[in-house]
Design a protein around this motif. Sequence first.
Motif, PDB file in Angstrom:
ATOM      1  N   ALA A 271     -40.986 -12.082  11.912  1.00 28.77           N
ATOM      2  CA  ALA A 271     -39.913 -13.071  11.893  1.00 28.77           C
ATOM      3  C   ALA A 271     -39.974 -13.834  10.562  1.00 28.77           C
ATOM      4  O   ALA A 271     -41.003 -13.872   9.902  1.00 28.77           O
ATOM      5  N   ILE A 272     -38.847 -14.406  10.187  1.00 28.75           N
ATOM      6  CA  ILE A 272     -38.824 -15.153   8.930  1.00 28.75           C
ATOM      7  C   ILE A 272     -39.261 -16.582   9.219  1.00 28.75           C
ATOM      8  O   ILE A 272     -38.739 -17.261  10.108  1.00 28.75           O
ATOM      9  N   TRP A 273     -40.247 -17.018   8.468  1.00 32.05           N
ATOM     10  CA  TRP A 273     -40.699 -18.383   8.611  1.00 32.05           C
ATOM     11  C   TRP A 273     -40.288 -19.143   7.364  1.00 32.05           C
ATOM     12  O   TRP A 273     -40.355 -18.636   6.260  1.00 32.05           O
ATOM     13  N   CYS A 274     -39.808 -20.365   7.579  1.00 36.55           N
ATOM     14  CA  CYS A 274     -39.205 -21.119   6.501  1.00 36.55           C
ATOM     15  C   CYS A 274     -39.938 -22.436   6.323  1.00 36.55           C
ATOM     16  O   CYS A 274     -40.204 -23.151   7.289  1.00 36.55           O
TER      17      CYS A 274
ATOM     18  N   TRP B 251     -56.427 -14.339  20.837  1.00 36.28           N
ATOM     19  CA  TRP B 251     -55.266 -14.888  20.147  1.00 36.28           C
ATOM     20  C   TRP B 251     -54.141 -13.884  20.329  1.00 36.28           C
ATOM     21  O   TRP B 251     -54.239 -12.756  19.847  1.00 36.28           O
ATOM     22  N   VAL B 252     -53.079 -14.299  20.990  1.00 35.29           N
ATOM     23  CA  VAL B 252     -51.966 -13.381  21.226  1.00 35.29           C
ATOM     24  C   VAL B 252     -50.818 -13.767  20.303  1.00 35.29           C
ATOM     25  O   VAL B 252     -50.363 -14.914  20.324  1.00 35.29           O
ATOM     26  N   ALA B 253     -50.394 -12.816  19.500  1.00 35.45           N
ATOM     27  CA  ALA B 253     -49.236 -12.964  18.616  1.00 35.45           C
ATOM     28  C   ALA B 253     -49.324 -14.175  17.698  1.00 35.45           C
ATOM     29  O   ALA B 253     -48.403 -14.988  17.639  1.00 35.45           O
ATOM     30  N   PRO B 254     -50.431 -14.339  16.948  1.00 25.00           N
ATOM     31  CA  PRO B 254     -50.487 -15.458  16.006  1.00 25.00           C
ATOM     32  C   PRO B 254     -49.455 -15.256  14.890  1.00 25.00           C
ATOM     33  O   PRO B 254     -49.228 -14.129  14.465  1.00 25.00           O
ATOM     34  N   PRO B 255     -48.798 -16.343  14.424  1.00 24.01           N
ATOM     35  CA  PRO B 255     -47.732 -16.185  13.435  1.00 24.01           C
ATOM     36  C   PRO B 255     -48.260 -15.834  12.043  1.00 24.01           C
ATOM     37  O   PRO B 255     -47.549 -15.206  11.262  1.00 24.01           O
ATOM     38  N   PHE B 256     -49.479 -16.263  11.736  1.00 23.82           N
ATOM     39  CA  PHE B 256     -50.061 -15.924  10.440  1.00 23.82           C
ATOM     40  C   PHE B 256     -51.469 -15.383  10.684  1.00 23.82           C
ATOM     41  O   PHE B 256     -51.892 -15.235  11.826  1.00 23.82           O
TER      42      PHE B 256
ATOM     43  N   CYS C 234     -38.667 -22.058   0.734  1.00 23.97           N
ATOM     44  CA  CYS C 234     -39.687 -21.029   0.597  1.00 23.97           C
ATOM     45  C   CYS C 234     -39.768 -20.326   1.937  1.00 23.97           C
ATOM     46  O   CYS C 234     -40.095 -20.947   2.942  1.00 23.97           O
ATOM     47  N   GLN C 235     -39.367 -19.077   1.972  1.00 24.34           N
ATOM     48  CA  GLN C 235     -39.413 -18.397   3.266  1.00 24.34           C
ATOM     49  C   GLN C 235     -40.160 -17.083   3.146  1.00 24.34           C
ATOM     50  O   GLN C 235     -40.126 -16.420   2.133  1.00 24.34           O
ATOM     51  N   THR C 236     -40.813 -16.732   4.229  1.00 19.65           N
ATOM     52  CA  THR C 236     -41.678 -15.560   4.195  1.00 19.65           C
ATOM     53  C   THR C 236     -41.685 -14.897   5.566  1.00 19.65           C
ATOM     54  O   THR C 236     -41.578 -15.583   6.577  1.00 19.65           O
ATOM     55  N   PRO C 237     -41.753 -13.575   5.594  1.00 15.50           N
ATOM     56  CA  PRO C 237     -41.935 -12.938   6.897  1.00 15.50           C
ATOM     57  C   PRO C 237     -43.330 -13.267   7.424  1.00 15.50           C
ATOM     58  O   PRO C 237     -44.299 -13.165   6.680  1.00 15.50           O
ATOM     59  N   ASN C 238     -43.391 -13.700   8.661  1.00 17.96           N
ATOM     60  CA  ASN C 238     -44.714 -14.000   9.188  1.00 17.96           C
ATOM     61  C   ASN C 238     -45.312 -12.742   9.795  1.00 17.96           C
ATOM     62  O   ASN C 238     -44.778 -11.652   9.659  1.00 17.96           O
ATOM     63  N   TRP C 239     -46.437 -12.916  10.475  1.00 17.79           N
ATOM     64  CA  TRP C 239     -47.192 -11.739  10.929  1.00 17.79           C
ATOM     65  C   TRP C 239     -46.441 -10.969  12.000  1.00 17.79           C
ATOM     66  O   TRP C 239     -46.743  -9.827  12.279  1.00 17.79           O
ATOM     67  N   ARG C 240     -45.471 -11.603  12.631  1.00 23.05           N
ATOM     68  CA  ARG C 240     -44.737 -10.899  13.682  1.00 23.05           C
ATOM     69  C   ARG C 240     -43.432 -10.337  13.152  1.00 23.05           C
ATOM     70  O   ARG C 240     -42.628  -9.824  13.902  1.00 23.05           O
TER      71      ARG C 240
ATOM     72  N   HIS D 133     -51.577  -8.103  18.776  1.00 18.42           N
ATOM     73  CA  HIS D 133     -50.216  -8.180  18.240  1.00 18.42           C
ATOM     74  C   HIS D 133     -49.284  -7.415  19.163  1.00 18.42           C
ATOM     75  O   HIS D 133     -49.121  -6.206  18.999  1.00 18.42           O
ATOM     76  N   PRO D 134     -48.684  -8.074  20.125  1.00 20.26           N
ATOM     77  CA  PRO D 134     -47.681  -7.365  20.926  1.00 20.26           C
ATOM     78  C   PRO D 134     -46.439  -7.165  20.080  1.00 20.26           C
ATOM     79  O   PRO D 134     -46.284  -7.772  19.022  1.00 20.26           O
ATOM     80  N   SER D 135     -45.559  -6.296  20.551  1.00 19.59           N
ATOM     81  CA  SER D 135     -44.329  -6.114  19.795  1.00 19.59           C
ATOM     82  C   SER D 135     -43.477  -7.364  19.968  1.00 19.59           C
ATOM     83  O   SER D 135     -43.543  -8.041  20.993  1.00 19.59           O
ATOM     84  N   ALA D 136     -42.694  -7.680  18.940  1.00 23.34           N
ATOM     85  CA  ALA D 136     -41.964  -8.943  18.949  1.00 23.34           C
ATOM     86  C   ALA D 136     -40.642  -8.828  19.679  1.00 23.34           C
ATOM     87  O   ALA D 136     -39.931  -9.812  19.828  1.00 23.34           O
TER      88      ALA D 136
END
Lengths: 462, 223
Positions: free
Chosen positions: A398-401, B83-88, A390-396, B109-112
């Motif tokens: 990137a692909i999170w798996c 919170w800097v660049a949280p993944p979710f 199950c993979q999803t693009p995360n908030w940044r 959200h900084p650029s990645a």
Amino acid sequence: MSARLHPTWPQESLPDRAPQTTRRPACSLWLALQLLDPGPDAALLDSLADWAEVLTPVVVPRPGEGLLLEIRGSLRYFSGLAEIRRQLVAELERRAWIARLAVAPTPLAAAWLVRCRSIEVLEPGMLAGAIGSLPLAATAWPEEVQRLLAEMGLRSIADCLRLPRAGFARRVGRDWLADLDRALGRLPDWRAPRRVPRALRRSVELSFETDDRVLLAEALRGLTDSFEQELRQRQAQVAEIELSFRHQRAGDTVTRMRFVEPVHESARLLAPLLARIERLQLARPAIGLQLVTGALQPLKVGLPELLPATAADESAGSAAVSEFALIECLRGRYGSSRVHGIDQVAEHRPERAWRRSVDRAAGAGPAAPPHERPLWLLPEPQRWRSGKRCQTPNWRGAIWCLTPFSAADACFTGEPERIESGWWDGCEARRDYHVVIGAAGEKLWLYRDCQSHDWYLHGIFG
Amino acid sequence: MSVEDLLAHPLLWRGGDGGSAGGAAIATGFASLDHYLPGGGWPLLGLTEVFVERYGLGELRILMPALAALSLRAAAARRWIVWVAPPFVPYAPALAQHGVELSRILIVHPSAEADRRGIDADTLWAVEQAVRSQSSVAVLAWIGEADVPALRRLQLGAEVSRCWTVLFRPAAAMQASSPAVLRFSLAGTPGMPAGEPEPAHGMAGIRVEIRKCRGRRPQSFLL
């Protein structure tokens, strides 16, 4: 003009008696300034008018000649006329300008007097005598009026004042009779104070084209410093600012910025701009910079707290730093949409139970839901199939798996939570939410759609 | 300067006692961790690094009691928890359930995109701004590649501003050296027997492995 010279007023409306003074002329005192050297250039007068606002809020420009200042209201503050005069003379000396000053209870009399002599008339009773001796040229009435009066054998203002009013109004003109009444304070003479500009605009020309960030930052610092000075003088603050880079043979590069709270300090103005230009890709080198503020707002300065907030706030020096400076600095670099707060929303559907709060107007949120909620929510619910990746693009981006696990080795804890809502707005949700411990020990929030019976991953108990 | 003055300096610490100055730590909310950590809690002077192999092992839950306490402090002092660049999406209702004051949370959200050396420079810039701004009490940041000079700058900034700085880093970064005061990773606890009653707030099953702790020997805990 001929209409004025031969007026056709009805006989009965002619003012044959001087109007009764409705307000005491002593209520105001006007200082007129006639600029002799340098010539009364509009920009020079403007800069002097800017300065003159330290003496009085009522500064009236006399285009092409000088200024009029209402100083009755300032006498007490400066403890007398002498001090106001002294400051004005000192400023003129500093600028190496030569000017003549006159003081009179009415603005028109002051303006007439200053054209001929330097004189202080403080008493309304002495006004007629003081302006009476002035030649007609001091009135700056139109040529033909002055010629007409000269042909009638009148040389001074006193000669005019001696004439019968009705005859003067008929033969010379009502307007000029009214002028005489205004000068003597018999008619009100309201002067609109100078309009303070709605925004500040300043630009700097560089002597050569450059895209060197250090040079541009230095030029920018000069601009914000002068803004701070000007804003302090005007007791104003701004909420927006626009920076333009001028290019040769190309349109400007324009970037705008909003502040979270209105600011007036140079450092607060500068920090987000510096953060912005650090990232800005200039297509070509700049030859100049222009900085324009949004509308000026009255300055509001918060009073310092009587007692420090808490004992825990040990670093006392931080009190001077505004909490919003950080937001503005980050927004300067990343843009305002990428720096935000979060807030709760009273809503059953989990994806709508939060929102980005852009302005910091956070009130008391709704009560927390009774069931445990995950600390991470996926941006989109992600389809989960037993034993599949199950993979999803995360908030940044990137692909999170997620480590694959099957329904058999997952651990479902507790009873599912039914969430059923949204039938009215077309986004109906009927879901059974489960807290699941995955194969690697991660605690997940999965739901089963009640219609399609598909499983979705919606949150992670981080 | 006398020796007493030097010893009272927050940036100096003695290897033997391991205890740092009072007030430079915030209680973790877990008795065993508080007992182990010098100063009785998460160190506020200097960096804390958390290595996460996978999300959902309790990497946020373990910080929540301290974060809730700090958020009250932040509300009183009008400061931020950044919170800097949280993944979710940091989920507001869940944070409220843990007692965190939402109005003090700021998300960036900084650029990645990484710079030429593959370093997550944009994120590090935001972290440094937040740490040095004097207007944040805590910074949680999810960073990728970082070089030692950048980490050292953050470490110094955190020491000066007394801002609790937690960096979440990929497990691969565990091997690289770092100036951080505290480094730990979280491990899964698979094989939890089904049917076991769920503990309050699901605090069971966080396995903390302390990799480095200034003044203490590495140890592992099951919370």
